[in-house]
Scaffold this active site. Structure first.
Site, PDB file in Angstrom:
ATOM      1  N   SER A  58       0.844  -1.193   0.000  1.00 15.19           N
ATOM      2  CA  SER A  58       0.000   0.000   0.000  1.00 15.19           C
ATOM      3  C   SER A  58       0.882   1.247   0.000  1.00 15.19           C
ATOM      4  O   SER A  58       1.915   1.288   0.683  1.00 15.19           O
ATOM      5  CB  SER A  58      -0.868   0.036   1.267  1.00 15.19           C
ATOM      6  OG  SER A  58      -1.780  -1.012   1.307  1.00 15.19           O
ATOM      7  N   THR A 110      -3.800   2.064   2.112  1.00 17.62           N
ATOM      8  CA  THR A 110      -4.257   3.297   1.478  1.00 17.62           C
ATOM      9  C   THR A 110      -5.749   3.460   1.673  1.00 17.62           C
ATOM     10  O   THR A 110      -6.235   4.574   1.898  1.00 17.62           O
ATOM     11  CB  THR A 110      -3.915   3.268  -0.018  1.00 17.62           C
ATOM     12  OG1 THR A 110      -2.532   2.946  -0.179  1.00 17.62           O
ATOM     13  CG2 THR A 110      -4.196   4.609  -0.666  1.00 17.62           C
ATOM     14  N   ALA A 111      -6.492   2.348   1.599  1.00 19.39           N
ATOM     15  CA  ALA A 111      -7.938   2.410   1.801  1.00 19.39           C
ATOM     16  C   ALA A 111      -8.265   3.020   3.155  1.00 19.39           C
ATOM     17  O   ALA A 111      -9.175   3.862   3.281  1.00 19.39           O
ATOM     18  CB  ALA A 111      -8.538   1.016   1.689  1.00 19.39           C
ATOM     19  N   HIS A 154     -10.661  -3.971  -3.847  1.00 18.01           N
ATOM     20  CA  HIS A 154     -10.559  -5.015  -4.865  1.00 18.01           C
ATOM     21  C   HIS A 154     -11.890  -5.224  -5.592  1.00 18.01           C
ATOM     22  O   HIS A 154     -12.636  -4.282  -5.843  1.00 18.01           O
ATOM     23  CB  HIS A 154     -10.038  -6.320  -4.259  1.00 18.01           C
ATOM     24  CG  HIS A 154      -8.710  -6.229  -3.592  1.00 18.01           C
ATOM     25  ND1 HIS A 154      -7.709  -5.407  -4.042  1.00 18.01           N
ATOM     26  CD2 HIS A 154      -8.209  -6.860  -2.497  1.00 18.01           C
ATOM     27  CE1 HIS A 154      -6.656  -5.538  -3.263  1.00 18.01           C
ATOM     28  NE2 HIS A 154      -6.936  -6.403  -2.322  1.00 18.01           N
TER      29      HIS A 154
END
Length: 283
Positions: A58, A110-111, A154
């Protein structure tokens, strides 16, 4: 002859598509790869421990690993219209998350950074407990009422309707609307100890592998589907189409601006350490 580089990336279609040619010795002059498959929350930890030579991680983990690893300017995942989603079991608004229990795939993702930046603006009173779950367990947990909402990544973008869930908010849409920048998701990093010349060679190999995948997409199809965790082939194609784009071939000015923007904003919120000047550039 140099030993194969210890490499880890996820079994997701975008990663297997990008790495297929390189991993199978089809990129002229590229070093051999010794590949381990692991989801990104695992590869983030590998990077923090300095365990592998080349990793897909990430972007969120970069502030913790850039002393030991260099960011390659290609092979990663950025884009538009491809951000994480906050899902709930029934339609609602951001205010419904006040004090709620939220499932996320990782706190070093990152999410998660995008979610926290969104929540700071849209839920100023604060969400409640954050629960880390493997990404494939999040939608069932929301459906079954074990959590109030879930942050998904995803292929869940394409499949959440099958669980009867609703999209409360799109983290990528919020990011793009407030910054005008693409969404930085996953990065390819390599050990700085390999040396500057070899790192440039790895970047060239990654870029060549991406271009070969685009030129002959059917060549990678068996590899992609073999590792896609029983994903429907049509969903795998959507996944690749969304996450493999011009930023995968080269970050470019907008890509670097997006990564700097994310990490600068996250540091201002106390979510990551400050990023040293010039730390993102390979040279």
């Amino acid at each position: 002859m140099n030993e194969a580089l210890k490499t880890a990336y996820s079994p997701c279609p975008n990663d297997t598509f990008v790495f297929h040619a390189w991993a199978h010795g089809l990129v002229p002059g590229a070093p051999a790869l010794d590949v381990t498959f692991a989801d990104v929350d695992i590869t983030n930890g590998m990077a923090e421990r300095g365990e592998f030579d080349v990793l897909k991680v990430s972007y969120a983990v970069l502030p913790w690993v850039l002393d030991e690893y260099a960011l390659l300017p290609c092979g990663g995942a950025l884009g538009r219209g491809c951000g994480p989603l906050v899902l709930t079991s029934s339609p609602g608004t951001a205010a419904d998350l006040r004090g709620g229990r939220i499932a996320v795939p990782s706190e070093r993702s990152t999410a998660y950074l995008l979610f926290r930046l969104w929540a700071a603006a849209e839920v100023p009173e604060g969400v409640g407990e954050v629960v880390v779950l493997p990404f494939n367990e999040i939608m069932p947990a929301v459906r079954d009422g074990k959590v109030d909402a879930g942050l998904v990544i995803h292929e869940a973008r394409f499949t959440y309707g099958e669980y009867g869930l609703h999209c409360l908010a799109d983290m990528g849409e919020h990011w793009e609307r407030t910054t005008g920048l693409p969404i930085p998701l996953g990065a390819i990093i390599a050990k700085r100890s390999l040396g500057a010349e070899r790192l440039r060679g790895l970047a060239a190999a990654a870029r060549a592998s991406v271009r070969m995948a685009w030129e002959t997409p059917e060549a990678s199809r068996g590899y992609v589907l073999a590792h896609a965790q029983e994903m429907d082939p049509a969903v795998a194609d959507q996944h690749i189409g969304l996450y493999v784009n011009e930023f995968t071939a080269d970050l470019g000015a907008d890509g670097y601006a997006a990564v700097r923007g994310l990490l600068t904003r996250a540091a201002a919120e106390g979510l990551v350490p400050p990023l040293p000047e010039g730390a993102l550039r390979l040279d």
